[in-house]
Design a protein around this motif. Structure first.
Motif, PDB file in Angstrom:
ATOM      1  N   TYR A 199       0.830  -1.212   0.000  1.00 59.14           N
ATOM      2  CA  TYR A 199       0.000   0.000   0.000  1.00 59.14           C
ATOM      3  C   TYR A 199       0.865   1.263   0.000  1.00 59.14           C
ATOM      4  CZ  TYR A 199      -3.362   3.526   1.486  1.00 59.14           C
ATOM      5  OH  TYR A 199      -4.127   4.665   1.558  1.00 59.14           O
ATOM      6  N   ILE A 200       1.917   1.251   0.791  1.00 54.99           N
ATOM      7  CA  ILE A 200       2.850   2.385   0.870  1.00 54.99           C
ATOM      8  C   ILE A 200       3.509   2.635  -0.491  1.00 54.99           C
ATOM      9  CG2 ILE A 200       5.130   3.026   1.799  1.00 54.99           C
ATOM     10  CD1 ILE A 200       4.102   1.825   4.515  1.00 54.99           C
ATOM     11  N   GLN A 201       3.884   1.560  -1.180  1.00 51.60           N
ATOM     12  CA  GLN A 201       4.512   1.722  -2.497  1.00 51.60           C
ATOM     13  C   GLN A 201       3.596   2.474  -3.457  1.00 51.60           C
ATOM     14  OE1 GLN A 201       7.118  -1.372  -4.509  1.00 51.60           O
ATOM     15  NE2 GLN A 201       5.261  -1.632  -5.720  1.00 51.60           N
ATOM     16  N   GLY A 202       2.284   2.305  -3.301  1.00 50.78           N
ATOM     17  CA  GLY A 202       1.330   2.961  -4.192  1.00 50.78           C
ATOM     18  C   GLY A 202       0.930   4.354  -3.767  1.00 50.78           C
ATOM     19  N   LEU A 203       1.324   4.795  -2.568  1.00 56.88           N
ATOM     20  CA  LEU A 203       0.973   6.144  -2.118  1.00 56.88           C
ATOM     21  C   LEU A 203       1.728   7.189  -2.942  1.00 56.88           C
ATOM     22  CD1 LEU A 203       0.917   5.830   1.779  1.00 56.88           C
ATOM     23  CD2 LEU A 203      -1.020   6.394   0.313  1.00 56.88           C
ATOM     24  N   ARG A 204       1.072   8.305  -3.204  1.00 56.53           N
ATOM     25  CA  ARG A 204       1.748   9.398  -3.923  1.00 56.53           C
ATOM     26  C   ARG A 204       1.088  10.726  -3.596  1.00 56.53           C
ATOM     27  NH1 ARG A 204       1.076   7.468  -9.953  1.00 56.53           N
ATOM     28  NH2 ARG A 204       1.515   5.463  -9.010  1.00 56.53           N
TER      29      ARG A 204
END
Length: 204
Positions: A199-204
């Motif tokens: 989920y963190i990898q997809g945060l922007r």
């Protein structure tokens, strides 16, 4: 008149004494100097701080306060990593500030979350796992994963899931020490770590 001059002189002496007691603030980091220094980091972290794989963290866009703190921790071996110790040991505190300033100015390359893990990862990130005493990541790192520079809470948004997984595992087993994060990770299961890292990898 003589009395006035005496008072002025006493005030000046007092101000000078106060000034002598104020600690000198460290010089700010110079991003241009840091850019030149970053050539030695590029092999693992990429020329602009966007590492090619999750084996190494993305440094681009990271708060300078956090990057500097980590370099100091590697140099003192408070954070144990033989490769990073070799690089950090040769750096002065000013060079650490310069490198940190450079990476902060770079834009992190966005990532994507695994659709199958988004729901579980988002729930953990935003609300934690109350039944196991796992605090919400958003409480310190913010709803968008941008962190808090003044508290040296790192920005997480866009970080490689692989790297985040590894860090949470090391916090859980105690091989990386940070009282707050050790407590958060202690009761996380492997699937929790995998989901929230994605989920963190997809945060922007």
């Amino acid at each position: 008149m003589k009395q006035l001059l005496t008072l002025l002189a006493a005030g000046l002496v007092s101000m000078m004494a106060f000034a002598a007691e104020v600690p000198e603030l460290p010089a700010a980091g110079d991003a241009e100097v840091g850019k030149a220094l970053s050539a030695t980091c590029a092999g693992c972290h990429g020329a602009d701080g966007n590492s090619p794989t999750g084996a190494w963290p993305k440094l681009a866009g990271q708060h300078a306060s956090y990057t500097e703190a980590q370099l100091k921790a590697f140099k003192s071996q408070e954070r144990n990593n033989a490769l990073m110790y070799g690089f950090a040991a040769a750096l002065s505190e000013q060079q650490m500030r310069d490198l940190a300033a450079y990476f902060e100015t770079q834009a992190i390359a966005p990532g994507a979350a695994d659709p199958a893990l988004v729901e579980a990862g988002e729930a953990i990130y935003k609300y934690g796992l109350a039944d196991r005493g796992v605090a919400a990541c958003a409480a310190c790192h913010g709803p968008e994963g941008k962190g808090v520079a003044s508290a040296a809470f790192p920005s997480l948004a866009g970080q490689w899931a692989e790297y985040t997984e590894i860090q949470l595992q090391t916090y859980r087993d105690g091989s990386r020490v940070h009282p707050m994060m050790n407590g958060v990770a202690l009761n996380m299961r492997d699937q929790d770590i995998k989901a929230v890292a994605s989920y963190i990898q997809g945060l922007r």
